[in-house]
Design an enzyme around this catalytic site. Sequence first.
Site, PDB file in Angstrom:
ATOM      1  N   CYS A 153      33.330  45.773  70.326  1.00  0.00           N
ATOM      2  CA  CYS A 153      34.781  45.996  70.454  1.00  0.00           C
ATOM      3  C   CYS A 153      35.428  46.219  69.086  1.00  0.00           C
ATOM      4  O   CYS A 153      35.699  45.270  68.349  1.00  0.00           O
ATOM      5  CB  CYS A 153      35.428  44.805  71.165  1.00  0.00           C
ATOM      6  SG  CYS A 153      37.199  45.000  71.405  1.00  0.00           S
ATOM      7  N   CYS A 156      38.873  44.712  68.725  1.00  0.00           N
ATOM      8  CA  CYS A 156      38.884  43.263  68.449  1.00  0.00           C
ATOM      9  C   CYS A 156      38.431  42.963  67.015  1.00  0.00           C
ATOM     10  O   CYS A 156      39.005  42.102  66.352  1.00  0.00           O
ATOM     11  CB  CYS A 156      37.938  42.518  69.393  1.00  0.00           C
ATOM     12  SG  CYS A 156      37.956  43.094  71.093  1.00  0.00           S
ATOM     13  N   ASP A 157      37.374  43.641  66.566  1.00  0.00           N
ATOM     14  CA  ASP A 157      36.708  43.208  65.337  1.00  0.00           C
ATOM     15  C   ASP A 157      36.851  44.157  64.150  1.00  0.00           C
ATOM     16  O   ASP A 157      36.440  43.810  63.039  1.00  0.00           O
ATOM     17  CB  ASP A 157      35.199  42.994  65.612  1.00  0.00           C
ATOM     18  CG  ASP A 157      34.970  41.888  66.628  1.00  0.00           C
ATOM     19  OD1 ASP A 157      35.828  40.995  66.713  1.00  0.00           O
ATOM     20  OD2 ASP A 157      33.956  41.927  67.339  1.00  0.00           O
TER      21      ASP A 157
END
Length: 336
Positions: A153, A156-157
């Site tokens: 992701c 997200c990261d």
Amino acid sequence: MSGMGLTITPLGEEPSAQEEAPLYDLVIIGGGPSGLTAAIYAARAALKTLVLLGSAPGGQMSNTEMIENFPGFPEGISGMELAQRMQTQAERFGAEVVMDTVTAVDFSTRPFTVSTYSKQYQAKMVIVATGAVPRMLGVPGESEFFGRGVSTCATCDGFFYRGKKVVVVGGGDSALDEGLVLTKFADEVIFVHRRNELRATKIYQERAFANPKVRFVWDSVVEEVLGDETVTGVRVRNVKTGETSVVEADGVFVYVGMEPATDLFKGQLEVNEWGFIVADERQHTSVPGVFASGDVQDYLYRQVVVAAGTGAIAAMEAEKFLGEYPDLERREAESA
Ligand code: NAP
């Protein structure tokens, strides 16, 4: 955790339908953010609601150490804690939340039947929120470094790779879409693809080819994720020449497809060519009274907040549908 009255039926023994098949207005299959949000909305609307969580609450979210983009938590919140809070909130309004795994559903007659390892339930309506999991490569180092350099992701990261170098595996829309997100943070984004042409849509290809931070390693598969404390690179093999080499990187983002959890619904609900459940913009599936929300019907966004949003829509639609239910049941019984 409350509400987990799990009874285990020995393997090979069928749950006794006559003894216990309680009727619910709504059974929600799946205890990720979508299913739990649907439960909050449905229970607040006074629907008799059951959530079947599966083997643990939270779905994919519970594997996320820190969720930093869910509104209302400026310091971030662990996926497990967010799941538990959502469950508590659903229970507070009267939803029953049970940790049990669904083994079969029958949407051919009303009320629908939902069977688990231990019990059978009847449901006037069902929300399918079983989620999807990213397909993984299955190579050495991948699971060992998951969350410590291996991710699925970028949204997200990606933030953690500011000024760094990352490898993206795959040549489809997800790989290119998320890889382009990564170019906002990383200094270099190296796509490793097993062929010498991309599957992704033209517009993504044009953007990627035009981006000076992007480089491609063609005709190559990742054989191992390398690292010590964190990821240091990947070992790749050129499938045409057989040569192996090391591509240095601080992170590896794997985008080789998603696997929606739809086995239970095969032949009963319409799915698209990639196996995701087809739901309209109000989360209705091909069977009236069955709704789908979250990642099981979403191959584009795959975010907790989006899953929660579609769960809320599904529950609000279920509330409306309940008003039409007696008429529908009678008409279907007459025409049977
Ligand atoms: P996908 O289209 O199936 O692409 C998967 C990619 O991974 C392909 O390039 C495939 O290579 C590669 N791959 C598969 N298994 C592999 C393996 N074991 N080792 C190395 N490479 C492997 O999956 P996706 O990108 O997740 O997309 C899924 C669906 O969502 C698609 O319909 C896509 O269009 C849609 N989507 C759309 C958007 C958008 O429109 N904005 C964004 C994201 C996703 P090959 O090409 O050689 O098969």
